[in-house]
Design a protein around this motif. Structure first.
Motif, PDB file in Angstrom:
ATOM      1  N   UNK A  27      49.446  40.409  14.071  1.00 31.10           N
ATOM      2  CA  UNK A  27      48.732  40.157  12.820  1.00 31.10           C
ATOM      3  C   UNK A  27      48.814  41.373  11.909  1.00 31.10           C
ATOM      4  N   UNK A  28      48.744  41.142  10.634  1.00 25.68           N
ATOM      5  CA  UNK A  28      48.826  42.230   9.669  1.00 25.68           C
ATOM      6  C   UNK A  28      50.272  42.534   9.314  1.00 25.68           C
ATOM      7  N   UNK A  29      50.422  43.510   8.439  1.00 22.49           N
ATOM      8  CA  UNK A  29      51.759  43.891   7.995  1.00 22.49           C
ATOM      9  C   UNK A  29      52.275  45.056   8.815  1.00 22.49           C
ATOM     10  N   UNK A  30      53.589  45.027   9.076  1.00 16.57           N
ATOM     11  CA  UNK A  30      54.253  46.092   9.812  1.00 16.57           C
ATOM     12  C   UNK A  30      55.439  46.561   8.977  1.00 16.57           C
ATOM     13  N   UNK A  31      55.672  47.857   8.974  1.00 17.14           N
ATOM     14  CA  UNK A  31      56.829  48.410   8.287  1.00 17.14           C
ATOM     15  C   UNK A  31      58.081  47.990   9.060  1.00 17.14           C
ATOM     16  N   UNK A  32      58.846  47.062   8.500  1.00 16.94           N
ATOM     17  CA  UNK A  32      60.004  46.511   9.205  1.00 16.94           C
ATOM     18  C   UNK A  32      61.172  47.486   9.278  1.00 16.94           C
ATOM     19  N   UNK A  33      61.038  48.670   8.691  1.00 20.07           N
ATOM     20  CA  UNK A  33      62.079  49.686   8.832  1.00 20.07           C
ATOM     21  C   UNK A  33      62.008  50.362  10.192  1.00 20.07           C
ATOM     22  N   UNK A  34      60.920  50.137  10.914  1.00 21.18           N
ATOM     23  CA  UNK A  34      60.770  50.730  12.245  1.00 21.18           C
ATOM     24  C   UNK A  34      61.804  50.136  13.195  1.00 21.18           C
ATOM     25  N   UNK A  35      62.228  50.935  14.122  1.00 23.99           N
ATOM     26  CA  UNK A  35      63.184  50.490  15.125  1.00 23.99           C
ATOM     27  C   UNK A  35      62.481  49.939  16.355  1.00 23.99           C
ATOM     28  N   UNK A  36      63.235  49.783  17.408  1.00 19.09           N
ATOM     29  CA  UNK A  36      62.711  49.221  18.649  1.00 19.09           C
ATOM     30  C   UNK A  36      61.594  50.097  19.215  1.00 19.09           C
TER      31      UNK A  36
END
Length: 60
Positions: A15-24
């Motif tokens: 839930x919520x927003x995540x910085x999709x630039x993060x890797x594995x």
């Protein structure tokens, strides 16, 4: 990827927003710290959504 999809037993939607630039590694850290889940659990798909609602990132 389709042969991996047959092994999915559980889907967890973060839930919520995540910085999709993060890797594995960054996403695995979020799973452990924020949600108290094991990111290395077999058969679990974790889904993350960014600010734009048309983009998702998954960790299997």
């Amino acid at each position: 990827m389709l042969e991996d999809a047959a092994k999915i037993r559980r889907v967890v939607i973060a839930t919520g927003y995540v910085d999709l630039r993060k890797g594995i590694d960054g996403l695995a850290q979020i799973i452990g710290a924020r949600y108290n889940q094991n990111p290395f659990e077999q058969g679990t798909l974790f889904l993350f959504c960014g600010r734009r609602s048309d983009r998702m990132k998954g960790l299997l």
